[in-house]
Design a protein around this motif. Structure first.
Motif, PDB file in Angstrom:
ATOM      1  N   PHE A 174     -42.501 -11.240  19.018  1.00  0.00           N
ATOM      2  CA  PHE A 174     -41.575 -12.076  19.774  1.00  0.00           C
ATOM      3  C   PHE A 174     -40.112 -11.837  19.385  1.00  0.00           C
ATOM      4  N   ARG A 175     -39.883 -11.019  18.371  1.00  0.00           N
ATOM      5  CA  ARG A 175     -38.516 -10.611  18.057  1.00  0.00           C
ATOM      6  C   ARG A 175     -37.989  -9.651  19.116  1.00  0.00           C
ATOM      7  N   HIS A 176     -38.918  -8.980  19.800  1.00  0.00           N
ATOM      8  CA  HIS A 176     -38.531  -7.971  20.783  1.00  0.00           C
ATOM      9  C   HIS A 176     -38.967  -8.312  22.209  1.00  0.00           C
ATOM     10  N   PHE A 177     -40.048  -9.070  22.336  1.00  0.00           N
ATOM     11  CA  PHE A 177     -40.577  -9.400  23.657  1.00  0.00           C
ATOM     12  C   PHE A 177     -40.748 -10.915  23.761  1.00  0.00           C
ATOM     13  N   ALA A 178     -40.152 -11.483  24.786  1.00  0.00           N
ATOM     14  CA  ALA A 178     -40.160 -12.939  24.918  1.00  0.00           C
ATOM     15  C   ALA A 178     -41.569 -13.494  25.059  1.00  0.00           C
ATOM     16  N   ASP A 179     -42.430 -12.737  25.738  1.00  0.00           N
ATOM     17  CA  ASP A 179     -43.797 -13.184  25.969  1.00  0.00           C
ATOM     18  C   ASP A 179     -44.656 -11.987  26.343  1.00  0.00           C
ATOM     19  N   ARG A 180     -45.906 -12.267  26.684  1.00  0.00           N
ATOM     20  CA  ARG A 180     -46.835 -11.190  27.046  1.00  0.00           C
ATOM     21  C   ARG A 180     -46.357 -10.434  28.274  1.00  0.00           C
ATOM     22  N   GLN A 181     -45.782 -11.135  29.230  1.00  0.00           N
ATOM     23  CA  GLN A 181     -45.320 -10.472  30.446  1.00  0.00           C
ATOM     24  C   GLN A 181     -44.215  -9.462  30.140  1.00  0.00           C
ATOM     25  N   ALA A 182     -43.337  -9.799  29.221  1.00  0.00           N
ATOM     26  CA  ALA A 182     -42.272  -8.866  28.831  1.00  0.00           C
ATOM     27  C   ALA A 182     -42.868  -7.634  28.158  1.00  0.00           C
ATOM     28  N   LEU A 183     -43.890  -7.835  27.356  1.00  0.00           N
ATOM     29  CA  LEU A 183     -44.574  -6.705  26.718  1.00  0.00           C
ATOM     30  C   LEU A 183     -45.238  -5.819  27.766  1.00  0.00           C
ATOM     31  N   LEU A 184     -45.881  -6.423  28.751  1.00  0.00           N
ATOM     32  CA  LEU A 184     -46.533  -5.650  29.802  1.00  0.00           C
ATOM     33  C   LEU A 184     -45.516  -4.864  30.634  1.00  0.00           C
ATOM     34  N   THR A 185     -44.343  -5.433  30.834  1.00  0.00           N
ATOM     35  CA  THR A 185     -43.301  -4.722  31.573  1.00  0.00           C
ATOM     36  C   THR A 185     -42.840  -3.492  30.789  1.00  0.00           C
ATOM     37  N   ALA A 186     -42.645  -3.659  29.485  1.00  0.00           N
ATOM     38  CA  ALA A 186     -42.279  -2.516  28.639  1.00  0.00           C
ATOM     39  C   ALA A 186     -43.389  -1.476  28.637  1.00  0.00           C
ATOM     40  N   LEU A 187     -44.621  -1.936  28.664  1.00  0.00           N
ATOM     41  CA  LEU A 187     -45.768  -1.025  28.719  1.00  0.00           C
ATOM     42  C   LEU A 187     -45.792  -0.277  30.044  1.00  0.00           C
ATOM     43  N   ALA A 188     -45.500  -0.970  31.132  1.00  0.00           N
ATOM     44  CA  ALA A 188     -45.451  -0.323  32.445  1.00  0.00           C
ATOM     45  C   ALA A 188     -44.383   0.768  32.476  1.00  0.00           C
ATOM     46  N   ASP A 189     -43.260   0.511  31.827  1.00  0.00           N
ATOM     47  CA  ASP A 189     -42.205   1.522  31.754  1.00  0.00           C
ATOM     48  C   ASP A 189     -42.707   2.754  31.015  1.00  0.00           C
ATOM     49  N   ARG A 190     -43.450   2.550  29.937  1.00  0.00           N
ATOM     50  CA  ARG A 190     -44.022   3.676  29.185  1.00  0.00           C
ATOM     51  C   ARG A 190     -45.014   4.453  30.061  1.00  0.00           C
ATOM     52  N   VAL A 191     -45.844   3.745  30.797  1.00  0.00           N
ATOM     53  CA  VAL A 191     -46.807   4.413  31.678  1.00  0.00           C
ATOM     54  C   VAL A 191     -46.080   5.223  32.745  1.00  0.00           C
ATOM     55  N   LEU A 192     -45.025   4.662  33.316  1.00  0.00           N
ATOM     56  CA  LEU A 192     -44.270   5.386  34.337  1.00  0.00           C
ATOM     57  C   LEU A 192     -43.637   6.655  33.766  1.00  0.00           C
ATOM     58  N   ALA A 193     -43.141   6.586  32.541  1.00  0.00           N
ATOM     59  CA  ALA A 193     -42.569   7.771  31.898  1.00  0.00           C
ATOM     60  C   ALA A 193     -43.640   8.836  31.694  1.00  0.00           C
ATOM     61  N   ASP A 194     -44.826   8.416  31.275  1.00  0.00           N
ATOM     62  CA  ASP A 194     -45.942   9.332  31.078  1.00  0.00           C
ATOM     63  C   ASP A 194     -46.371   9.945  32.407  1.00  0.00           C
ATOM     64  N   PHE A 195     -46.429   9.102  33.436  1.00  0.00           N
ATOM     65  CA  PHE A 195     -46.812   9.553  34.772  1.00  0.00           C
ATOM     66  C   PHE A 195     -45.792  10.555  35.326  1.00  0.00           C
ATOM     67  N   GLU A 196     -44.513  10.276  35.117  1.00  0.00           N
ATOM     68  CA  GLU A 196     -43.476  11.184  35.612  1.00  0.00           C
ATOM     69  C   GLU A 196     -43.580  12.554  34.939  1.00  0.00           C
ATOM     70  N   ALA A 197     -43.848  12.566  33.637  1.00  0.00           N
ATOM     71  CA  ALA A 197     -44.012  13.833  32.923  1.00  0.00           C
ATOM     72  C   ALA A 197     -45.221  14.594  33.462  1.00  0.00           C
ATOM     73  N   TRP A 198     -46.289  13.878  33.739  1.00  0.00           N
ATOM     74  CA  TRP A 198     -47.496  14.472  34.324  1.00  0.00           C
ATOM     75  C   TRP A 198     -47.172  15.107  35.672  1.00  0.00           C
ATOM     76  N   GLN A 199     -46.435  14.410  36.510  1.00  0.00           N
ATOM     77  CA  GLN A 199     -46.087  14.908  37.835  1.00  0.00           C
ATOM     78  C   GLN A 199     -45.190  16.143  37.758  1.00  0.00           C
ATOM     79  N   ARG A 200     -44.231  16.120  36.855  1.00  0.00           N
ATOM     80  CA  ARG A 200     -43.341  17.277  36.701  1.00  0.00           C
ATOM     81  C   ARG A 200     -44.136  18.511  36.275  1.00  0.00           C
ATOM     82  N   ALA A 201     -45.096  18.322  35.389  1.00  0.00           N
ATOM     83  CA  ALA A 201     -45.934  19.432  34.950  1.00  0.00           C
ATOM     84  C   ALA A 201     -46.791  19.948  36.107  1.00  0.00           C
ATOM     85  N   ALA A 202     -47.301  19.032  36.937  1.00  0.00           N
ATOM     86  CA  ALA A 202     -48.124  19.433  38.078  1.00  0.00           C
ATOM     87  C   ALA A 202     -47.321  20.278  39.056  1.00  0.00           C
TER      88      ALA A 202
END
Length: 200
Positions: free
Chosen positions: A53-81
């Motif tokens: 909670f020092r970095h994420f206000a709640d679970r939803q904020a953590l999930l949003t940060a996680l979604a950003d990580r997934v999108l970055a991973d997905f973008e790298a995958w697409q560029r490689a494809a």
């Protein structure tokens, strides 16, 4: 493209947020979005239950940060494809989308809930705008090279996105056989391509 985030050790000062998102990424792959709890993420990162909670206000904020990580991973995958494909970039993007979603259904579920929603989350806007711009540039390049017909690249991109998103969901839900995902994706994209490909 990174299949899974690197295993974490003890985090260093200032890296707690990164350690937490990495732990959440692993948990997402294992148990899905519903299984990602702040308490379990903290346990895996080796910190107290209140530390996140020092970095994420709640679970939803953590999930949003996680979604950003997934999108970055997905973008790298697409560029490689796209880099590994000799034909139209749009086809490579489509195949990459379906492959990623089928291989990582929990990540796809998270992105759907955070991105393909009535309103986009402001925290993800910069990432999403960058992905949209990159796709548009690739479509324009395909059009200029004669691989695709002239037309509004935004509309072409939307049509392609709707197609592969729906196809991926049908496969993940079991309506279409997962063992034929690659073959089906190629056939569907080729059929779609016949309608927008430059006949010359």
């Amino acid at each position: 493209m990174t299949e899974r985030p690197a295993r974490r050790g003890s985090y260093h000062h200032g890296d707690l947020a990164e350690a937490l998102v990495t732990a959440a990424f692993e948990l997402l792959d294992e148990e899905g979005q519903a299984g990602v709890s702040v308490r379990e993420v903290a346990r895996r990162a080796g910190v107290s239950a209140g530390a996140p909670f020092r970095h994420f206000a709640d679970r939803q904020a953590l999930l949003t940060a996680l979604a950003d990580r997934v999108l970055a991973d997905f973008e790298a995958w697409q560029r490689a494809a796209v880099a590994d494909h000799e034909g139209a970039a749009l086809r490579a993007i489509g195949l990459g989308f379906v492959r990623y979603a089928v291989r990582h259904p929990h990540r796809f579920e998270l992105v759907r809930s955070r991105v393909f929603a009535p309103s986009r989350q402001p925290e993800l806007e910069r990432r999403l705008e960058g992905i949209d711009e990159a796709y548009t540039e690739l479509i324009v390049a395909d059009q200029e090279s004669g691989r695709l017909r002239p037309g509004d690249p935004a509309l072409v991109g939307l049509a392609a996105q709707a197609l592969v998103c729906g196809l991926a969901q049908l496969i993940i839900d079991g309506y279409l056989p997962i063992e034929k995902a690659e073959e089906l994706a190629a056939q569907v994209l080729d059929t779609f391509g016949q309608g927008i490909a430059n006949p010359r």
